[in-house]
Design an enzyme around this catalytic site. Structure first.
Site, PDB file in Angstrom:
ATOM      1  N   SER A 151     -37.162  55.211  47.189  1.00 20.73           N
ATOM      2  CA  SER A 151     -36.459  55.616  48.441  1.00 20.73           C
ATOM      3  C   SER A 151     -37.065  56.307  49.271  1.00 20.73           C
ATOM      4  O   SER A 151     -38.046  56.100  49.938  1.00 20.73           O
ATOM      5  CB  SER A 151     -35.054  56.262  47.960  1.00 20.73           C
ATOM      6  OG  SER A 151     -34.070  56.139  48.770  1.00 20.73           O
ATOM      7  N   ASP A 227     -27.997  47.372  45.458  1.00 22.72           N
ATOM      8  CA  ASP A 227     -28.160  48.704  46.201  1.00 22.72           C
ATOM      9  C   ASP A 227     -27.423  49.043  47.338  1.00 22.72           C
ATOM     10  O   ASP A 227     -27.458  48.308  48.255  1.00 22.72           O
ATOM     11  CB  ASP A 227     -29.829  48.574  46.392  1.00 22.72           C
ATOM     12  CG  ASP A 227     -29.987  50.115  46.944  1.00 22.72           C
ATOM     13  OD1 ASP A 227     -29.622  50.772  47.554  1.00 22.72           O
ATOM     14  OD2 ASP A 227     -31.375  50.413  46.657  1.00 22.72           O
ATOM     15  N   HIS A 260     -29.635  51.565  42.904  1.00 21.48           N
ATOM     16  CA  HIS A 260     -30.423  52.399  43.491  1.00 21.48           C
ATOM     17  C   HIS A 260     -30.955  53.393  42.744  1.00 21.48           C
ATOM     18  O   HIS A 260     -31.736  54.381  42.895  1.00 21.48           O
ATOM     19  CB  HIS A 260     -29.828  53.092  44.736  1.00 21.48           C
ATOM     20  CG  HIS A 260     -30.973  53.719  45.751  1.00 21.48           C
ATOM     21  ND1 HIS A 260     -31.610  52.826  46.619  1.00 21.48           N
ATOM     22  CD2 HIS A 260     -31.014  55.189  46.015  1.00 21.48           C
ATOM     23  CE1 HIS A 260     -32.558  53.885  47.145  1.00 21.48           C
ATOM     24  NE2 HIS A 260     -31.951  55.104  47.089  1.00 21.48           N
TER      25      HIS A 260
HETATM   26  N1  LIG Z   1     -25.114  60.255  46.252  1.00 24.24           N
HETATM   27  C1  LIG Z   1     -26.406  60.785  45.909  1.00 24.24           C
HETATM   28  C2  LIG Z   1     -27.395  60.493  46.913  1.00 24.24           C
HETATM   29  C3  LIG Z   1     -28.852  61.042  46.694  1.00 24.24           C
HETATM   30  C4  LIG Z   1     -29.469  59.775  45.967  1.00 24.24           C
HETATM   31  O1  LIG Z   1     -28.859  58.742  45.713  1.00 24.24           O
HETATM   32  N2  LIG Z   1     -30.579  60.260  45.401  1.00 24.24           N
HETATM   33  C5  LIG Z   1     -31.419  59.311  44.861  1.00 24.24           C
HETATM   34  C6  LIG Z   1     -32.725  59.046  45.863  1.00 24.24           C
HETATM   35  S1  LIG Z   1     -32.030  58.239  47.274  1.00 24.24           S
HETATM   36  C7  LIG Z   1     -33.221  58.293  48.610  1.00 24.24           C
HETATM   37  O2  LIG Z   1     -34.178  58.716  48.610  1.00 24.24           O
HETATM   38  C8  LIG Z   1     -32.137  59.874  43.598  1.00 24.24           C
HETATM   39  O3  LIG Z   1     -33.178  59.734  43.251  1.00 24.24           O
HETATM   40  N3  LIG Z   1     -31.267  60.677  43.104  1.00 24.24           N
HETATM   41  C9  LIG Z   1     -31.587  61.631  41.697  1.00 24.24           C
HETATM   42  C10 LIG Z   1     -31.207  60.783  40.471  1.00 24.24           C
HETATM   43  O4  LIG Z   1     -31.597  61.191  39.539  1.00 24.24           O
HETATM   44  O5  LIG Z   1     -30.603  59.621  40.528  1.00 24.24           O
HETATM   45  C11 LIG Z   1     -26.217  62.279  45.827  1.00 24.24           C
HETATM   46  O6  LIG Z   1     -25.325  63.024  46.620  1.00 24.24           O
HETATM   47  O7  LIG Z   1     -26.758  63.057  45.022  1.00 24.24           O
END
Ligand SMILES: N[C@@H](CCC(=O)N[C@@H](CSC=O)C(=O)NCC(=O)O)C(=O)O
Length: 280
Positions: A151, A227, A260
């Protein structure tokens, strides 16, 4: 550089380090996986490394604890280096609303030019200069490197990899922000960190960098069809169009039903390690 944790895993070691970053003007934490082959001290057999850049809200630990990469990395003899996603500490500013997509946990792998960010938010120089130099000096790895990320970190892997073929021999990304100058996440972050001068934004946009790339590079992109961020934020089709027009080869795997999350990453991380192993 100071080791702050260590765990044996798949015959190798997961460890966390802190070190001073000149670029970010603060102490940074990063994690490493060192495969069992590190025990062979022969200079000829130094192990190569994969730099992993994580996404919004992550620290050095999300990938290490959720991706399930260690078994295959141990078999292939690949070290993994996972930095934090932004500067941190008492003097480091955050977004005034503590939004998840700006400030802490959202460094976007660029060098900020605007106040109040420019004193600390220089993740591009941190990766390319401070981190690589300390890892090279202290960890006895080979200088053969690959770069990957997820991401926001996929955007980081593509842009840093495209700008530095001399540092990274192959690039991959999971669900990357491919065209940040045309995505709400990118526009918000670039306006804050870089100001309104859009020429500067292009220096951190994978589509622009690929269009002007002079060296062929091995690039693999993994994208889930389910996603939620795909259409609005990620835009892999823009990167594929640029690849086609400019004659660069980019492999895109569109995976039916995957989202995602790290469930997606853990499903295909072994294939990415195997992809990079061909070039390391
Ligand atoms: N809804 C989430 C949004 C943040 C999120 O989805 N973070 C992803 C990366 S998104 C793009 O860079 C992520 O990797 N999260 C950490 C995980 O361990 O899944 C929110 O508010 O946290």
């Amino acid at each position: 550089m100071k080791k702050i944790s260590s765990n044996k895993v798949f015959g190798g070691e997961h460890a966390q380090y802190t070190h001073w970053s000149e670029a970010n003007n603060c102490e940074m934490t990063f994690a490493v996986f060192l495969p069992p082959q590190m025990d062979d001290l022969s200079e000829l057999k130094k192990v190569p490394s994969l730099y992993w850049l994580s996404g919004l809200t992550c620290t050095d630990q999300n990938f290490m604890q959720k991706a399930g990469a260690f078994k295959r990395a141990a078999e292939l003899g690949i070290a993994i280096i996972a930095p934090d996603t932004s500067p941190r500490g008492e003097n480091v500013p955050d977004d005034e609303n503590q939004a998840y997509d700006l400030g802490l946990g959202a460094g976007f792998y660029l060098n900020a030019s605007e106040a109040p960010w420019r004193e600390h938010y220089n993740m591009y120089d941190y990766i390319v200069k401070d981190l690589i130099s300390d890892v090279d000096e202290h960890l006895n790895l080979s200088t053969s490197r690959a770069i990957s990320g997820h991401s926001m970190g996929g955007h980081g892997a593509l842009t840093i990899g495209l700008k530095h073929p001399e540092l990274f021999g192959s690039i991959s990304a999971f669900s990357p922000i491919c065209n940040p100058t045309n995505s709400p996440w990118g526009k918000k972050a670039f306006s804050a960190y870089l100001g309104e001068q859009q020429d500067t934004w292009l220096q951190y946009d994978a589509c622009h960098l690929l269009e002007h790339a002079t060296e062929p590079q091995a690039i693999l992109i993994e994208q889930g069809s389910a996603d939620d961020f795909l259409d609005e934020q990620l835009r892999p089709e823009s990167l594929m169009q640029v690849a086609q027009k400019s004659g660069h080869s980019v492999q895109l795997h569109l995976r039916e039903g995957y989202d995602h999350s790290y469930f997606f990453i853990s499903s295909f991380i072994e294939q990415h390690l195997e992809f990079h192993a061909k070039y390391l």
